[in-house]
Design a protein around this motif. Sequence first.
Motif, PDB file in Angstrom:
ATOM      1  N   GLY A 157     -73.857   3.977  -7.276  1.00 53.54           N
ATOM      2  CA  GLY A 157     -72.854   4.874  -6.705  1.00 53.54           C
ATOM      3  C   GLY A 157     -71.852   5.316  -7.741  1.00 53.54           C
ATOM      4  N   ASP A 158     -70.604   5.483  -7.311  1.00 54.91           N
ATOM      5  CA  ASP A 158     -69.599   6.137  -8.137  1.00 54.91           C
ATOM      6  C   ASP A 158     -69.025   5.279  -9.253  1.00 54.91           C
ATOM      7  N   ASN A 159     -69.002   3.962  -9.110  1.00 52.54           N
ATOM      8  CA  ASN A 159     -68.367   3.167 -10.158  1.00 52.54           C
ATOM      9  C   ASN A 159     -69.138   1.886 -10.413  1.00 52.54           C
ATOM     10  N   MET A 160     -68.686   1.139 -11.433  1.00 49.93           N
ATOM     11  CA  MET A 160     -69.352  -0.096 -11.846  1.00 49.93           C
ATOM     12  C   MET A 160     -68.492  -1.325 -11.566  1.00 49.93           C
ATOM     13  N   SER A 161     -67.519  -1.198 -10.690  1.00 50.82           N
ATOM     14  CA  SER A 161     -66.596  -2.301 -10.419  1.00 50.82           C
ATOM     15  C   SER A 161     -67.126  -3.157  -9.277  1.00 50.82           C
ATOM     16  N   PHE A 162     -67.609  -4.356  -9.603  1.00 49.88           N
ATOM     17  CA  PHE A 162     -68.160  -5.249  -8.593  1.00 49.88           C
ATOM     18  C   PHE A 162     -67.125  -5.593  -7.523  1.00 49.88           C
ATOM     19  N   THR A 163     -65.869  -5.666  -7.910  1.00 51.48           N
ATOM     20  CA  THR A 163     -64.821  -6.071  -6.969  1.00 51.48           C
ATOM     21  C   THR A 163     -64.249  -4.913  -6.164  1.00 51.48           C
ATOM     22  N   ASP A 164     -64.766  -3.703  -6.354  1.00 52.17           N
ATOM     23  CA  ASP A 164     -64.280  -2.554  -5.584  1.00 52.17           C
ATOM     24  C   ASP A 164     -64.865  -2.615  -4.185  1.00 52.17           C
ATOM     25  N   MET A 165     -64.103  -3.154  -3.245  1.00 50.84           N
ATOM     26  CA  MET A 165     -64.582  -3.280  -1.869  1.00 50.84           C
ATOM     27  C   MET A 165     -63.401  -3.199  -0.916  1.00 50.84           C
ATOM     28  N   ASP A 166     -63.676  -2.727   0.283  1.00 47.73           N
ATOM     29  CA  ASP A 166     -62.665  -2.648   1.326  1.00 47.73           C
ATOM     30  C   ASP A 166     -62.933  -3.786   2.310  1.00 47.73           C
ATOM     31  N   LYS A 167     -62.130  -4.838   2.230  1.00 46.92           N
ATOM     32  CA  LYS A 167     -62.365  -6.015   3.054  1.00 46.92           C
ATOM     33  C   LYS A 167     -62.008  -5.731   4.519  1.00 46.92           C
ATOM     34  N   VAL A 168     -62.788  -6.334   5.396  1.00 47.99           N
ATOM     35  CA  VAL A 168     -62.605  -6.135   6.839  1.00 47.99           C
ATOM     36  C   VAL A 168     -62.048  -7.431   7.423  1.00 47.99           C
ATOM     37  N   PRO A 169     -60.831  -7.414   7.983  1.00 49.20           N
ATOM     38  CA  PRO A 169     -60.300  -8.612   8.631  1.00 49.20           C
ATOM     39  C   PRO A 169     -61.205  -9.077   9.751  1.00 49.20           C
ATOM     40  N   MET A 170     -61.310 -10.371   9.942  1.00 48.74           N
ATOM     41  CA  MET A 170     -62.184 -10.912  10.970  1.00 48.74           C
ATOM     42  C   MET A 170     -61.838 -10.384  12.349  1.00 48.74           C
ATOM     43  N   GLU A 171     -60.529 -10.168  12.596  1.00 48.60           N
ATOM     44  CA  GLU A 171     -60.132  -9.703  13.925  1.00 48.60           C
ATOM     45  C   GLU A 171     -60.527  -8.243  14.196  1.00 48.60           C
ATOM     46  N   ASP A 172     -60.953  -7.514  13.152  1.00 43.89           N
ATOM     47  CA  ASP A 172     -61.372  -6.122  13.334  1.00 43.89           C
ATOM     48  C   ASP A 172     -62.865  -5.983  13.602  1.00 43.89           C
ATOM     49  N   LEU A 173     -63.627  -7.066  13.441  1.00 43.70           N
ATOM     50  CA  LEU A 173     -65.070  -6.998  13.677  1.00 43.70           C
ATOM     51  C   LEU A 173     -65.358  -6.994  15.181  1.00 43.70           C
ATOM     52  N   ARG A 174     -66.304  -6.171  15.565  1.00 48.06           N
ATOM     53  CA  ARG A 174     -66.701  -6.078  16.968  1.00 48.06           C
ATOM     54  C   ARG A 174     -68.227  -6.146  17.082  1.00 48.06           C
TER      55      ARG A 174
END
Length: 280
Positions: free
Chosen positions: A263-280
């Motif tokens: 994809g667009d970049n090579m940053s392994f840590t580039d992620m949007d974390k999802v809080p557990m309370e937001d999972l459905r």
Amino acid sequence: MTISVSVRQVVGPEDAARRDTQGLRDGFVMEDLFRPGEANLTYSHLDRMIVGGVMPDTKPIEIAAIAQTGTERFLDRREAAIVNIGGAGTVRVGGKAYELGFQEALYIGMGEGALSFASRNQGEPALFYLLSAPAHRTCPTVHITREMARKVVVGSAEESNARTINQYVHPDVCDSCQLLVGLTMFEPGSVWNTMPAHVHDRRMEVYLYFGMQEQTRIFHFMGEPSETRHVVLKNHDAVLSPGWSIHSGAGTGRYAFIWAMAGDNMSFTDMDKVPMEDLR
């Protein structure tokens, strides 16, 4: 020698939310990648990633060109990474032969030419997991051993996710154009991967699960955080993950998995974390 290529179109989040189990599998799951004497490739329209399994038996298997790339040779405008999860074998490319043992990898730069795969021992064939993405520059071809991989220890036994991330194709290990590839191993008793979950809309990802007993299954979770779904996977199944989807799983027994991103970049840590309370 048989080379087969299937094509997967892009599936959007609204479509995925309406699909039944078989519909999800048709869109995202690749089953039984490794078959004797065959190369099984899937051309995905997710960042044009090619995912494949190559299992040479009595004769070498060569991948010189496939119609789906629209190029004269397979690697004319592509880079590739190969991870061997079977017996010892040889990959020939660019006029050189590379001996790959179990869990060793080979990064191959754009323009290197045809790929040839062979097993050292027919009774213990190599299982070459192939990943390829479009490239815009040529990087050196590198044989990557397990010792060379960058190791990141994460998780804990208390959370059932103690694991070591072995980064094979990564800026700290070797140069690549857009591929990132690694292999995650778990401590005994740990079953969860990548939880809490995350998404990264700037990159797609694909998982290959392996190292499992015949009856072991992975419950792989996917979908938008507010519309999660799951598919059940066995040994040597792979699953595509679009940028909008979480990608996480739990196993009924011990397993390992290979992850790859483009994809667009090579940053392994580039992620949007999802809080557990937001999972459905």
